[in-house]
Design an enzyme around this catalytic site. Structure first.
Site, PDB file in Angstrom:
ATOM      1  N   PHE A 150       1.347  -1.631  -2.086  1.00  0.00           N
ATOM      2  CA  PHE A 150       1.614  -2.519  -0.942  1.00  0.00           C
ATOM      3  C   PHE A 150       3.050  -2.388  -0.427  1.00  0.00           C
ATOM      4  O   PHE A 150       3.507  -3.225   0.343  1.00  0.00           O
ATOM      5  CB  PHE A 150       1.347  -3.980  -1.327  1.00  0.00           C
ATOM      6  CG  PHE A 150      -0.107  -4.267  -1.609  1.00  0.00           C
ATOM      7  CD1 PHE A 150      -1.010  -4.463  -0.576  1.00  0.00           C
ATOM      8  CD2 PHE A 150      -0.582  -4.314  -2.915  1.00  0.00           C
ATOM      9  CE1 PHE A 150      -2.357  -4.715  -0.827  1.00  0.00           C
ATOM     10  CE2 PHE A 150      -1.927  -4.571  -3.180  1.00  0.00           C
ATOM     11  CZ  PHE A 150      -2.817  -4.770  -2.135  1.00  0.00           C
ATOM     12  N   LYS A 202      -6.787  -3.932  -0.410  1.00  0.00           N
ATOM     13  CA  LYS A 202      -5.757  -3.110   0.259  1.00  0.00           C
ATOM     14  C   LYS A 202      -6.086  -2.967   1.751  1.00  0.00           C
ATOM     15  O   LYS A 202      -5.246  -3.193   2.623  1.00  0.00           O
ATOM     16  CB  LYS A 202      -5.681  -1.752  -0.438  1.00  0.00           C
ATOM     17  CG  LYS A 202      -4.932  -0.678   0.304  1.00  0.00           C
ATOM     18  CD  LYS A 202      -3.433  -0.921   0.317  1.00  0.00           C
ATOM     19  CE  LYS A 202      -2.784  -0.043   1.346  1.00  0.00           C
ATOM     20  NZ  LYS A 202      -1.430   0.281   1.121  1.00  0.00           N
ATOM     21  N   CYS A 258       0.568   3.602   7.977  1.00  0.00           N
ATOM     22  CA  CYS A 258      -0.533   2.849   7.344  1.00  0.00           C
ATOM     23  C   CYS A 258      -1.424   2.083   8.311  1.00  0.00           C
ATOM     24  O   CYS A 258      -2.626   2.305   8.343  1.00  0.00           O
ATOM     25  CB  CYS A 258       0.045   1.885   6.308  1.00  0.00           C
ATOM     26  SG  CYS A 258       0.718   2.737   4.889  1.00  0.00           S
ATOM     27  N   ARG A 325       6.025   8.535  12.264  1.00  0.00           N
ATOM     28  CA  ARG A 325       4.562   8.535  12.454  1.00  0.00           C
ATOM     29  C   ARG A 325       4.140   7.308  13.264  1.00  0.00           C
ATOM     30  O   ARG A 325       4.493   6.183  12.924  1.00  0.00           O
ATOM     31  CB  ARG A 325       3.855   8.565  11.088  1.00  0.00           C
ATOM     32  CG  ARG A 325       3.931   9.953  10.462  1.00  0.00           C
ATOM     33  CD  ARG A 325       3.319   9.967   9.093  1.00  0.00           C
ATOM     34  NE  ARG A 325       4.210   9.376   8.100  1.00  0.00           N
ATOM     35  CZ  ARG A 325       3.912   9.273   6.809  1.00  0.00           C
ATOM     36  NH1 ARG A 325       2.754   9.701   6.362  1.00  0.00           N
ATOM     37  NH2 ARG A 325       4.778   8.743   5.964  1.00  0.00           N
TER      38      ARG A 325
END
Ligand code: UDX
Length: 429
Positions: A150, A202, A258, A325
């Protein structure tokens, strides 16, 4: 404890260094020789605060080493972490080829009772597939577990040393005992659950946070129509304990390695299990459309970008990282150039990384004031602390008049900026 960490990307390097700092014997493994060489010399191939210090400290204490040899890393390890990349497959789901390749390559060297832990973000059901691959290639007894990561970029070392919680997705008592002991020095919030639950947790955490950002961006759109200030709205709702004041600043949408990927993955995963009408598809769509929609608005504000010089502050996807990114700059700058603007850009850390991903017409400067010189419009894209106390008097002297200040992170008091003759444009205010 003897630990092997497969994959020396972001999560791999931080995890290896932190476990070594806790006194374990850690071997970091990657097939990329250049990376292993650099890490062995104490050099982190990306920018992350505090990481290089802890890497050098643990290398010097001989608790940490790096190798490209599976045999060297795995044959001694009691716990093997898989932390390789999971790029998006064409259908949006996670492409697990590197996870499966790691499973195949580690299997022949696995020692008796070893625990193989998947830390990469993977869909529920992956542990069984990994176990099947390994079983075919070894006769030793081993177990698998899921311990999702995390950490946030920019505060990765701190997040790993002080996690809000650690999830141990495992069912075997010995595995649970070993992994609990390993993580106990970091937190007493250790939650044991099924591997599928850990993996769903997650995805849920990241999708929930992405949804929260998308929600406040939608509210910001409405505020722009009716004169409300979204920052006041956040105060107005955030004192409700069920809602909270944190983690929902509006802006150009979420980026990084992410959220965009994980939302797409859970949307594709939902489809694959027959849940075709999902909220996740909509979140992704709204976030994808956010920058083009706002750019049209800014275009109208400044009377068209053709022939204008635009200064851009912030090229990384967020402060304290050189990771670009899904950074807003990668959409904003090409849009500006396509619409006839000349772009001058700066960033405290990400210029070198950004250069190869941005159109060649962009010119780069090390300093925000140099960047602003001769510009008609200044875009404040990323809330680096370097840009938190800009001297607007000086900027006004350097820029063309009338000058526009586009504050995509609502970092400034509109009145303060307007006092210096700028037209101020925030988000949702
Ligand atoms: C995220 C999760 O926070 C982390 O738990 C997970 O392990 C990996 O993904 P990270 O991508 O490093 O971490 O950055 P984060 O600080 O969470 O920001 C993600 C994106 O959301 C950034 O583009 C950021 O600018 C944006 N964001 C964040 C907002 O637009 N508004 C917010 O209020 C918070």
């Amino acid at each position: 404890m003897k630990i092997a960490c497969i994959g020396t990307g972001f999560v791999g390097v931080v995890t290896s260094a932190v476990f070594a700092k806790l006194g374990h014997q850690v071997v970091g493994l990657d097939i990329d020789e250049a990376k292993i060489k650099s890490l062995s010399q104490g050099k982190v191939p990306f920018f992350e605060p505090d990481l290089e210090e802890i890497l050098q400290e643990t290398l010097a204490s001989n608790n940490l080493s790096f190798t490209t040899s599976y045999q060297e890393a795995i044959s001694q390890a009691e716990v093997v972490f898989i932390m390789v990349g999971t790029p998006s497959a064409p259908d949006g789901q996670a492409d697990l080829k590197y996870v499966f390749a790691a499973a195949k390559d580690l299997a022949p060297y696995l020692q008796e009772k070893a625990i193989v832990v998947i830390k990469s973000t993977v869909p529920p059901g992956t542990n069984q597939k990994v176990a099947q691959i390994i079983q075919k290639l070894t006769s030793v007894q081993f177990t698998t577990a899921s311990v999702p990561e995390f950490l946030k970029e920019g505060s990765a070392v701190h997040d790993t040393l002080h996690p809000d919680r650690v999830l141990i997705g495992a069912t075997d008592p010995y595995t649970i005992e070993v992994l609990t002991k390993l993580h106990q020095p970091l937190t007493n919030k250790i939650l044991v659950m099924k591997p599928e639950s850990a993996q769903m947790a997650k995805y849920s955490a990241n999708t929930y946070l992405a949804q929260r950002i998308t929600f406040i961006n939608q509210i910001a759109n409405l505020c722009e129509k009716n004169g409300a200030d979204v920052q006041e709205v956040i105060q107005g709702i955030g004192h409700d304990k069920r809602i909270g004041l944190h983690y929902w600043y509006p802006g150009l949408g979420y980026g990084g390695s992410c959220f965009p990927k994980d939302v797409k993955e859970i949307a594709a995963y939902s489809k694959s299990v027959g849940e075709t009408d999902s909220l996740f598809i909509k979140i992704d769509e709204l976030n994808e459309n956010r920058i083009p929609r706002l750019m049209e608005k800014y275009n109208q504000l400044v009377g068209g970008f053709t022939g204008k010089t635009v200064a851009v502050l912030g090229l990384s996807f967020k402060p304290n990282t050189n990771d670009i990114r899904e950074a807003p700059a990668l959409k904003v700058i090409p849009w500006l150039i396509d619409h006839g603007a000349q772009v001058r850009a700066t960033d405290p850390q990400a210029i070198e990384v950004a250069r190869s991903h941005l159109p060649s017409q962009v010119t780069y400067f090390n300093d925000p004031y140099e960047t602003a010189k001769t510009s008609h419009v200044l875009f404040h894209l990323i809330e680096w602390s370097d840009y938190s106390h800009l001297d607007f008097k000086r900027l006004a002297q350097l820029m063309h008049q009338p000058a526009y200040f586009i504050d995509t992170r609502n970092q400034y008091d509109p009145q303060l900026v307007q006092q210096h003759g700028f037209t101020y444009q925030g988000v949702g205010r």
